[in-house]
Write a protein that holds these residues in place. Structure first.
Motif, short mmCIF file in Angstrom:
data_model
loop_
_atom_site.label_atom_id
_atom_site.label_comp_id
_atom_site.label_asym_id
_atom_site.label_seq_id
_atom_site.Cartn_x
_atom_site.Cartn_y
_atom_site.Cartn_z
N ALA A 338 -25.06 -30.38 1.56
CA ALA A 338 -23.61 -30.61 1.61
C ALA A 338 -23.31 -32.03 1.17
O ALA A 338 -24.17 -32.91 1.20
CB ALA A 338 -23.10 -30.37 3.03
N PRO A 339 -22.08 -32.30 0.76
CA PRO A 339 -21.71 -33.65 0.32
C PRO A 339 -21.77 -34.69 1.44
O PRO A 339 -21.61 -34.36 2.62
CB PRO A 339 -20.27 -33.48 -0.19
CG PRO A 339 -20.10 -32.03 -0.42
CD PRO A 339 -20.97 -31.35 0.60
N LEU A 340 -21.99 -35.92 1.03
CA LEU A 340 -21.97 -37.06 1.94
C LEU A 340 -21.27 -38.20 1.21
O LEU A 340 -21.71 -38.61 0.13
CB LEU A 340 -23.40 -37.46 2.32
CG LEU A 340 -23.54 -38.57 3.37
CD1 LEU A 340 -23.13 -38.06 4.73
CD2 LEU A 340 -24.98 -39.07 3.42
N ILE A 341 -20.16 -38.68 1.77
CA ILE A 341 -19.42 -39.77 1.12
C ILE A 341 -20.18 -41.07 1.33
O ILE A 341 -20.49 -41.45 2.45
CB ILE A 341 -17.99 -39.85 1.67
CG1 ILE A 341 -17.21 -38.62 1.23
CG2 ILE A 341 -17.29 -41.12 1.18
CD1 ILE A 341 -15.79 -38.55 1.71
N VAL A 342 -20.47 -41.76 0.23
CA VAL A 342 -21.30 -42.97 0.28
C VAL A 342 -20.51 -44.23 -0.04
O VAL A 342 -20.99 -45.33 0.22
CB VAL A 342 -22.50 -42.83 -0.67
CG1 VAL A 342 -23.43 -41.72 -0.22
CG2 VAL A 342 -22.04 -42.59 -2.11
N GLY A 372 -24.47 -35.26 -3.04
CA GLY A 372 -24.60 -33.88 -2.61
C GLY A 372 -25.24 -33.07 -3.70
O GLY A 372 -25.20 -33.42 -4.87
N HIS A 373 -25.83 -31.94 -3.34
CA HIS A 373 -26.52 -31.09 -4.29
C HIS A 373 -26.12 -29.64 -4.02
O HIS A 373 -26.41 -29.14 -2.94
CB HIS A 373 -28.03 -31.25 -4.17
CG HIS A 373 -28.48 -32.66 -4.04
ND1 HIS A 373 -28.23 -33.63 -4.99
CD2 HIS A 373 -29.15 -33.30 -3.04
CE1 HIS A 373 -28.74 -34.78 -4.60
NE2 HIS A 373 -29.30 -34.60 -3.42
N PRO A 374 -25.41 -29.02 -4.98
CA PRO A 374 -24.99 -29.50 -6.29
C PRO A 374 -23.98 -30.65 -6.20
O PRO A 374 -23.42 -30.91 -5.13
CB PRO A 374 -24.35 -28.27 -6.95
CG PRO A 374 -24.82 -27.11 -6.14
CD PRO A 374 -25.04 -27.62 -4.77
N TYR A 422 -16.55 -31.68 -1.90
CA TYR A 422 -17.03 -30.37 -1.46
C TYR A 422 -17.94 -29.75 -2.51
O TYR A 422 -17.83 -30.01 -3.70
CB TYR A 422 -15.85 -29.44 -1.16
CG TYR A 422 -14.98 -29.14 -2.36
CD1 TYR A 422 -15.20 -28.00 -3.14
CD2 TYR A 422 -13.95 -29.99 -2.74
CE1 TYR A 422 -14.41 -27.74 -4.24
CE2 TYR A 422 -13.16 -29.74 -3.83
CZ TYR A 422 -13.39 -28.60 -4.59
OH TYR A 422 -12.62 -28.35 -5.70
N ASN A 423 -18.86 -28.93 -2.01
CA ASN A 423 -19.66 -28.05 -2.86
C ASN A 423 -19.90 -26.76 -2.09
O ASN A 423 -19.26 -26.52 -1.05
CB ASN A 423 -20.96 -28.72 -3.32
CG ASN A 423 -21.90 -29.05 -2.18
OD1 ASN A 423 -21.73 -28.59 -1.05
ND2 ASN A 423 -22.91 -29.87 -2.45
#
Length: 845
Positions: A338-342, A372-374, A422-423
């Motif tokens: 999941a995405p992570l705001i950096v 995040g991946h994707p 989001y992904n």
């Protein structure tokens, strides 16, 4: 004896050339024409023909010249030993009938005749005219046989070079006249020179590239016969080039994975796959395939993983080696997450409304970058509503990030913005960010007709200059400078003197006035305002002309020690001050008097102050606490003395408040299915801290799920499964602020092949039974609601029936589903689910 003179060389147009010759001085004065030597120019003949080479002296009588003679020889300049004499005057010095001399009577012409000219007769012939002693002149006549262009080798040559080399291909055809030479690259333009043809004997390519490979042709043409040509195949060898379409491949556990790389190389390269420097040879779960490209230009090799497991994630290398070199490219196989705001903007983004509308103004940027991946997609909200940024051409998202770019912003764009990344696995929510425009600094004296104010101050006495009140956003800060008039400009110099210090409200305090403080024509005091948005952009609040006058009481204390002014408080910080932790904070202690007082600081509890973090400025009148800590709370005392009277002191109580601050960052975790996971939001703060947990952008309810436990600053998830994958965020809030942290949870699914391992299926059935129990409760609730609805509908139907009867209106009959029919499908669905679970439990056991 006659004296002879040499005359300069002269070339004549036509069939022959001429050389000036020495003559008698006496004869020169009487001669009507200049004596000359004539000779044949370059001679072109055909094979087997007779050729005549002329050489004669004309226009002069040489009877009186001793040792006069004309001779012929053949010259080989490259190998002089092969040169030989042919004639002397009209006599042939060689045996044979190849050569004769044509010498007309009563002339000085000696022409060399060559019979049946062949290839060996070609070359350079020299006519030497000897006037006696060292006086002689040579005339050279080249003889060529006309011949069509040719190459000694008529086969196609192959030239193999290495990429990066410099080459020069020389093309020297035979034939006479000397042929013109042209280069062509069949089917393509010539490298470096461009175009289809290039005229030169030499084709230079200073830096060979692989696309210079091809078929090159050298053409020779002299308008005799057919042009000749020579063919060269240029082959370029180069180190392998490895191309990968995707440098990152994302997969969930148990997903199939494919990695491909294409290799171009000459000669062909050996290709291999590696993981962590270990060669991959293939196996049951790993397959390697190789396909040749069209025309043998290279190969594409594919590494396939049947089902990705924990050990399959990591860094893979596609390596290619040939005789020229070695190349590799790396592909990262990463677990989907999941995405992570950096990275994101601070709580406020400010812009200047006037400057952002200029032609070369850059857009305003609200930052939001996430991992995040994707790769995550982004959306934004403004004031809680979705922002459709695509509908406004002034808005755009920066490539590769979620940064929101706003060109030509207006006040209508001001508001609270929030970023969402989001992904397919989850959503990360950024901190809210206010977009606000700055305002001009306004001063309380703006309505005055002038900002120049004359003031008087008494010599030796304390004094205060006040700056007009300043308003603006962000809040302005005030500074005092001396405006010094130079010849061509005004120089600004910040006020720095042990007697003079400014307080945070913009007042300028003088411990006592001296004659040096008078502005006169030397300078003026100026109060300037600026903001943190543009700290170097100053606005003028007021300009002061200060005159120094004698004290009204007649006592000049600066000259008499007996009437010096003892120290007294002019400005100090309040009795109680609240500092913000982890920031720089300042205490003020400005004392007046004459002589200048000295100020010392201490903690009243006797605790030492760290010299690295506690520093004094403004000649001791301010105590600055860097990187303030909670332990810095306490009582501080400043003591002032100047040797006149008793020392004075002020005590200030310092309290420190800290907004929530994480002692350690929230850590992302990757666990196997069925494990227990705990996220800890370890925040330090003053006052009560309230913790809220967010999962994929939604706030979690403490009673929302039987496997999740929210207890204070901890979130625990029991028996995790793939449905728990996503972004988890903690918001720690107190009365003075908040801290927001994020982490990602990844779950590796359990291997359920061969019926599961270690009773894993029973654990799954237990979880399913709980879900079915919750479903039954939901169905029961819906059933009760439907019963109530049916009762109300039946009651209303009866009333409508009676009204219809009384009005004589035909009743519309509608086939409604009976209560039993409506109830049966729901009950049967639950019972069927329970039956399936019971069956599965039995099979598992």
């Amino acid at each position: 004896m006659s004296r002879l003179t040499l005359i300069s060389l002269c070339l004549l147009a036509g069939a022959a050339g001429s050389l000036a010759v020495p003559t008698k001085r006496e004869a020169t004065a009487e001669a009507e024409t200049q004596p000359k030597i004539t000779y044949s120019k370059e001679t072109l003949t055909k094979d087997g023909e007779e050729v005549k080479l002329d050489c004669a002296v004309v226009g002069v009588d040489l009877d009186g010249v001793e040792d006069f003679g004309v001779s012929w020889s053949k010259i080989d300049e490259e190998n002089p030993t092969n040169s030989f004499p042919i004639s002397a005057n009209d006599k042939i010095l060689l045996f044979g009938t190849k050569y004769t001399i044509d010498h007309p009577a009563d002339s000085y012409q000696y022409s060399l005749v060559i019979k049946e000219v062949s290839e060996e007769d070609t070359g350079k012939y020299r006519c030497t005219v000897n006037f006696g002693g060292d006086q002689k002149i040579n005339a050279e006549v080249p003889v060529h046989i006309q011949k069509a262009p040719y190459f000694t080798d008529d086969f196609t040559k192959t030239l193999t070079v290495t990429e990066g080399d410099a080459i020069s291909i020389d093309c020297q055809p035979g034939g006479w006249p000397k042929p013109d030479v042209y280069w062509e690259r069949l089917g393509q333009e010539l490298p470096y020179y461009g175009g289809k043809f290039f005229k030169s004997n030499q084709l230079d390519i200073p830096l060979i590239e692989r696309d210079h490979e091809g078929h090159y042709v050298c053409y020779a043409d002299n308008d005799i016969g057919d042009p000749a040509n020579s063919h060269i195949i240029l082959e370029v060898q180069f180190a392998p080039e490895v191309v990968v379409e995707e440098k990152q491949v994302f997969a969930a556990p148990s997903d199939p994975v494919k990695m491909a790389c294409t290799v171009f190389a000459k000669p062909s390269a050996d290709i291999a796959w590696y993981k962590d420097d270990q060669a991959i040879l293939g196996g049951a779960n790993m397959k390697i395939s190789k396909v040749e490209l069209e025309e043998g230009k290279g190969f594409t090799t594919t590494l396939s993983i049947g089902e990705a497991s924990a050990e399959n994630f990591g860094s893979y290398s596609c390596r290619a080696v040939n005789a020229i070199g070695k190349t590799e490219q790396t592909i990262e196989v990463r677990m989907k997450s999941a995405p992570l705001i950096v990275k994101q903007s601070r709580s406020e983004v400010l812009y200047d409304l006037e400057k952002t509308n200029l032609r070369d103004a850059l857009p305003v940027v609200i930052e939001c970058e996430a991992e995040g991946h994707p790769t995550p997609d982004f959306r934004w909200t403004k004031n809680g509503a979705q922002l459709v940024w695509q509908a406004d051409p002034r808005f755009s998202l920066e490539d590769g990030t979620g940064n929101l770019l706003i060109s030509d912003p207006t006040m209508d764009d001001n508001g609270l913005y929030q970023c969402f990344a989001y992904n397919e696995l989850g959503t990360a929510v950024g901190d809210p960010v206010y977009l606000l425009n700055t305002t001009r600094i306004e001063f309380s004296n703006n309505k005055d007709n002038t900002d120049l104010y004359p003031v008087e101050a008494e010599l030796g006495r304390p004094y205060k200059l006040s700056c007009p009140e300043a308003t603006g956003y962000p809040k302005p800060s005030l500074n005092w400078v001396k405006a010094i008039a130079r010849e061509s400009q005004i120089e600004l110099e910040f006020v720095s003197d042990e007697r003079i210090v400014a307080d945070p409200d913009g007042n300028l305090w003088f411990t006592h006035i001296t004659e040096d403080d008078a502005t006169a024509d030397k300078f003026k005091y100026m109060c300037l305002g600026s903001t943190e948005f543009e700290p170097a952009d100053y606005s003028i609040a007021s300009t002061i002309e200060l005159s120094v006058v004698s004290p009204a009481d007649g006592n000049v204390n600066s000259e008499e020690h007996s009437v010096n002014v003892e120290t007294f408080s002019m400005y100090t910080s309040p009795e109680t001050v609240t500092f913000q932790a982890e920031q720089e904070n300042t205490l003020w202690c400005i004392y007046g008097g004459e002589p200048v007082p000295s100020v010392e600081w201490r903690r009243t509890d006797g605790e030492e102050m760290d010299k690295e973090r506690f520093v004094t400025r403004n000649f001791g009148r301010t105590l600055v606490v860097k990187d303030t800590m909670l332990s810095d709370a306490g009582e501080y005392e400043c003591r002032s003395s100047n040797g006149v009277g008793a020392s004075k002191s002020t005590k200030i109580q310092v309290e420190v408040e800290m907004k929530p601050t994480f002692r350690s960052e929230l850590a992302s975790q990757t666990v196997r299915e069925g494990a227990t996971v705990t996220f800890t939001c370890d925040a330090e703060a003053t006052g009560e801290v309230v913790y809220n947990w967010i999962f994929n952008g939604r706030v979690l309810d403490k009673d929302g799920h039987h496997r999740r436990t929210l207890a204070g600053n901890k979130l625990t998830i029991n028996d995790v499964s793939v449905v728990d994958v996503g972004n988890y965020a903690c918001n720690a809030t107190s009365s003075v602020g908040y801290a927001y942290g994020q982490a990602v949870l990844n779950v590796i699914p359990m291997d359920r092949s061969a019926g599961g391992v270690g009773g894993g299926s029973c654990g799954g059935i237990s979880e399913l039974k709980k879900e079915i129990s919750a479903l039954r409760e939901t169905v029961d609730t819906m059933h009760n609601l439907l019963q109530e609805h049916f009762s109300v509908s039946q009651h209303n139907h009866e009333k409508l029936h009676k009204i219809a009867e009384s009005m004589g209106v035909p009743e519309i009959v509608q086939d409604d589903m009976t209560q039993e029919e409506e109830e049966m499908p729901k009950v049967e669905a639950v019972e069927q689910a329970e039956e399936e679970v019971t069956t599965e439990e039995t099979a598992s056991a």
